[in-house]
Design a protein around this motif. Structure first.
Motif, short mmCIF file in Angstrom:
data_model
loop_
_atom_site.label_atom_id
_atom_site.label_comp_id
_atom_site.label_asym_id
_atom_site.label_seq_id
_atom_site.Cartn_x
_atom_site.Cartn_y
_atom_site.Cartn_z
N UNK A 73 -47.31 5.60 24.25
CA UNK A 73 -48.74 5.45 24.54
C UNK A 73 -49.37 4.35 23.68
N UNK A 74 -48.98 4.31 22.43
CA UNK A 74 -49.51 3.27 21.54
C UNK A 74 -49.05 1.89 21.99
N UNK A 75 -47.80 1.80 22.42
CA UNK A 75 -47.29 0.53 22.92
C UNK A 75 -48.08 0.07 24.13
N UNK A 76 -48.33 0.99 25.06
CA UNK A 76 -49.12 0.65 26.24
C UNK A 76 -50.51 0.16 25.84
N UNK A 77 -51.11 0.87 24.90
CA UNK A 77 -52.46 0.50 24.47
C UNK A 77 -52.48 -0.90 23.87
#
Length: 240
Positions: free
Chosen positions: A181-185
């Motif tokens: 999720x952090x990577x996507x963000x």
């Protein structure tokens, strides 16, 4: 622009899904979505500037040239030049991690350029003594390759990190090491910043009224979302 915005839209909706297995699988298309979004908006910007190019490598060189010229703001205006063991970073504020990513990317660029040059009998660098194609290149040869390659910037990094379901990229960390999720963000924010720059130049070239008409004619999922939101941030700037 429509292709670029559509790719960005697809990138943005991926983290909304509340399914961890799906999110981990999405890494196979997350990087391509990010890359192709900025590729298409960059091509649109270049076309508006009178340069019609479709080849990825040519687009990369044009974008790198714009980076060097200072057309991107702080945080996107960094680049790397030079040869292995003698790299020169410009405007880099991201610390050791970003420098490492840039050097890895440039290593691969120079290796690819070297392979292309040395496997072509017409361009291969040869021994001045024997005339044979060189198996090992020296500093002067890498300098020539570096000149042919041009600077390395954010565009080259995203190009390297793009992956697909049938061509996994070994440079990308395994999903066990990632907060997906952090990577996507992070990718969404990066693409948002890059495309905002491209849109600003495009809107300035077209004229604000024409650009607003362009956005108004987009499908609802675009003109009622991030594209229109970014337009609203441009209006007070371009209306001056």
């Amino acid at each position: 622009m429509l292709n670029g915005w559509s790719a960005e839209y697809a990138l943005r909706i991926t983290p909304v899904v509340n399914d961890q297995q799906y999110l981990h699988s999405s890494l196979h298309w997350t990087f391509p979505q990010a890359y192709y979004s900025i590729l298409f908006t960059a091509r649109a910007l270049l076309l508006m500037r009178g340069c019609s190019v479709s080849n990825d490598e040519l687009v990369a060189r044009k974008v790198a040239s714009m980076v060097v010229s200072g057309l991107y703001p702080q945080g996107l205006n960094y680049y790397l030049t030079g040869t292995p063991h003698d790299y020169n970073a410009k405007r880099l504020q991201g610390g050791a991690a970003l420098f490492s990513v840039l050097t890895q990317t440039r290593d691969k660029q120079l290796k690819k350029q070297g392979n292309q040059v040395q496997t072509n009998p017409k361009t291969a660098m040869r021994s001045p003594r024997t005339g044979e194609v060189l198996d090992k290149l020296g500093p002067e040869h890498y300098k020539a390759l570096a000149d042919q390659t041009g600077p390395t910037c954010f565009f080259n990094v995203l190009h390297r990190l793009r992956i697909s379901s049938n061509q996994p990229n070994p440079d990308v960390l395994t999903t066990d090491e990632l907060d997906v999720r952090e990577l996507h963000a992070c990718l969404v924010e990066l693409v948002n910043r890059i495309n905002q720059v491209h849109e600003a130049y495009l809107a300035k070239a077209l004229g604000l009224d024409n650009y607003q008409t362009l956005v108004a004619g987009l499908p609802g999922y675009l003109n009622e979302s991030f594209v229109n939101e970014r337009l609203n941030t441009l209006i007070p700037i371009l209306a001056k």
